[in-house]
Design an enzyme around this catalytic site. Sequence first.
Site, mmCIF file in Angstrom:
data_model
loop_
_atom_site.group_PDB
_atom_site.id
_atom_site.type_symbol
_atom_site.label_atom_id
_atom_site.label_comp_id
_atom_site.label_asym_id
_atom_site.label_seq_id
_atom_site.Cartn_x
_atom_site.Cartn_y
_atom_site.Cartn_z
ATOM 1 N N ARG A 65 0.807 -1.191 -0.179
ATOM 2 C CA ARG A 65 0.010 0.332 -0.041
ATOM 3 C C ARG A 65 0.977 1.361 0.031
ATOM 4 O O ARG A 65 1.807 1.494 -0.888
ATOM 5 C CB ARG A 65 -0.884 0.059 1.211
ATOM 6 C CG ARG A 65 -1.621 -1.335 1.571
ATOM 7 C CD ARG A 65 -2.637 -1.578 0.406
ATOM 8 N NE ARG A 65 -3.422 -2.726 0.918
ATOM 9 C CZ ARG A 65 -4.306 -3.589 0.164
ATOM 10 N NH1 ARG A 65 -4.378 -3.501 -1.219
ATOM 11 N NH2 ARG A 65 -5.007 -4.485 0.739
ATOM 12 N N LYS A 146 1.370 -7.484 -13.471
ATOM 13 C CA LYS A 146 0.206 -8.206 -12.796
ATOM 14 C C LYS A 146 -0.847 -7.845 -13.601
ATOM 15 O O LYS A 146 -1.208 -6.596 -14.097
ATOM 16 C CB LYS A 146 0.255 -7.753 -11.487
ATOM 17 C CG LYS A 146 -1.208 -7.982 -10.618
ATOM 18 C CD LYS A 146 -1.109 -9.557 -10.245
ATOM 19 C CE LYS A 146 -2.264 -10.132 -9.667
ATOM 20 N NZ LYS A 146 -2.233 -9.739 -7.902
ATOM 21 N N ASP A 310 -0.152 -13.138 0.132
ATOM 22 C CA ASP A 310 -1.239 -12.240 -0.262
ATOM 23 C C ASP A 310 -1.530 -11.418 1.053
ATOM 24 O O ASP A 310 -2.655 -11.457 1.296
ATOM 25 C CB ASP A 310 -2.510 -13.137 -0.920
ATOM 26 C CG ASP A 310 -3.259 -12.073 -1.595
ATOM 27 O OD1 ASP A 310 -2.920 -10.893 -1.800
ATOM 28 O OD2 ASP A 310 -4.486 -12.362 -2.068
ATOM 29 N N PRO A 329 -12.068 -7.207 0.583
ATOM 30 C CA PRO A 329 -11.306 -8.712 0.857
ATOM 31 C C PRO A 329 -9.829 -8.272 1.044
ATOM 32 O O PRO A 329 -9.220 -7.553 0.499
ATOM 33 C CB PRO A 329 -11.782 -9.127 -0.370
ATOM 34 C CG PRO A 329 -12.182 -8.118 -1.431
ATOM 35 C CD PRO A 329 -12.472 -6.984 -0.672
ATOM 36 N N GLY A 330 -9.601 -9.379 1.863
ATOM 37 C CA GLY A 330 -7.960 -9.379 2.095
ATOM 38 C C GLY A 330 -7.475 -9.420 3.524
ATOM 39 O O GLY A 330 -8.347 -9.048 4.301
HETATM 40 C C1 NCD Z 1 -6.196 -7.928 -2.554
HETATM 41 C C2 NCD Z 1 -5.965 -6.600 -2.091
HETATM 42 O O1 NCD Z 1 -6.762 -6.310 -0.931
HETATM 43 O O2 NCD Z 1 -5.382 -5.771 -2.678
HETATM 44 N N1 NCD Z 1 -7.360 -8.501 -1.772
HETATM 45 C C3 NCD Z 1 -7.614 -9.974 -1.623
HETATM 46 O O3 NCD Z 1 -8.585 -10.169 -1.382
HETATM 47 N N2 NCD Z 1 -6.678 -10.782 -1.982
HETATM 48 C C4 NCD Z 1 -6.356 -7.962 -4.135
HETATM 49 C C5 NCD Z 1 -5.800 -9.356 -4.492
HETATM 50 O O4 NCD Z 1 -5.044 -9.856 -4.251
HETATM 51 O O5 NCD Z 1 -6.939 -9.894 -5.498
HETATM 52 ZN ZN ZN Z 2 -5.465 -11.577 -6.157
HETATM 53 ZN ZN ZN Z 3 -3.073 -9.890 -3.655
#
Ligand code: NCD
Ligand code: ZN
Ligand code: ZN
Length: 449
Positions: A65, A146, A310, A329-330
């Site tokens: 970020r 990417k 990730d 999400p993440g």
């Molecule tokens: C990722 C993000 O927050 O940038 N989120 C996720 O759910 N993995 C985006 C991604 O890797 O697809």
């Molecule tokens: Zn992804």
């Molecule tokens: Zn990701």
Amino acid sequence: MRADTVLHNAKVYTKGEVLDAGIAIKNGRIIEVAKEAHLPVAEDYIDLNGCLALPGLIDVHVHLRDQLQAYKEDFRTGTAAAVVGGITSVLDMPNNQPITMDSSSLRERILLAQQVVVANVGFYSAFSQKTDEIEEVAREGAIAFKVYLTSQVGDLDIDDDEALLHAFNAASRLGVPVAVHAEDRKIIKSIADHEQTLGHETSDAYQKAHTPEAETKAVARILRITRNSSAHIHFCHISSSQALTLIQKAAKSGSRVSCEVTPHHLLLTSQGFKQQGNLLLTDPPVRSRKTMIELWEAVKARQIDIIASDHAPHSIDEKMVDSVWNVKPGIPGLETLLPLLLTKVNEGWFSVNDVVRLTAENPAKIFHLNQNGFLRKDYDANITVVDMRRKSKIDASHFYSKAKYSPFDKWDVKGVPIKTFVNGKLVMDEGEVIAKGVAGKILSPANSN
Ligand code: NCD
Ligand code: ZN
Ligand code: ZN
Ligand code: ZN
């Protein structure tokens, strides 16, 4: 030659074996890995108390970020989280604000990062439509490209097969791999729209939309587009055995493909949504127990090339909203990846050799990170020291990441990183970041394929 530092009284993972040896370091590089009697004298000695020294981990899927999303994570906190987790190098994803997609946006990111990073950082770029921008961003130092097939990141039209092939071929000419988030957005959108009209707003509805079929369809599409291309495609966070089967087949018929899985897809199931709700939400979602076991079998059968975190930090407010359609999400993963994997080594699921291959050797090979991924003479002194017998409990409230939550919070682990060296410098000791200034460097692409 006199060394700067000698790490002694160690077990050293080198050339596929664990040796009773030490490591001599000078000017940030390894100058010798040998029995102690054969090591040069040094200014400084560090006793590893018989612990295991591994090649520093390379996490190829990290969202650091910063810039306009620094409230989620910044270069300092993200790389601090990395070294606490025993990770010495990370590859930063391009879905930032502003998006990393051309030479000027990449340059800005590099300028910011190089003033603060504690771990080494390499950068992904999204694709531009313009071939000369693709070439320029590679020259500026992008390690890989990417492509997100779920939403438009960068200005290359993701619905246009020909445009994708054109971009992949440009990357291939430059010797730069292309990572893909493979989920078919049309499948997802049609189910999500339907679920929303029914008023379904929980993680179940999200999972219904983000199906394994959406992943498989996107993987099949990319493999079809690149069938006769020499482009190197790396599939991110694979979460289904159907997709893996396609990737295996393509690899056997000569395509240059590789893939990664995450610890959360290997260790968690959608059962967890009941207790954890949207904190567990990530894309692609964690799946059934059956799928989880199939992914482990693929790891053991060497069908998976890389394990990556990730690491996708968001603010707690962004996670704690009511409707799943508004949740970001993440999940953060830098500080949990290695303890979780070492715990599985201690439980006999796989070996230390597997961990090193999946988190250091293969990442270095696939992303052309020369002088990295191995403990060898002339390599950069990126070293992760682990205590395989140490027990601990994951505590997300103490993360160095700004995202202080985890679906693994309170999990018991056995096997933890206790010291991390970045370019020869001790940056983490006993879970604390001790580096004051910059210790990491900006990884630049090797000019080989
Ligand atoms: C990722 C993000 O927050 O940038 N989120 C996720 O759910 N993995 C985006 C991604 O890797 O697809
Ligand atoms: Zn992804
Ligand atoms: Zn990701
Ligand atoms: Zn000694």
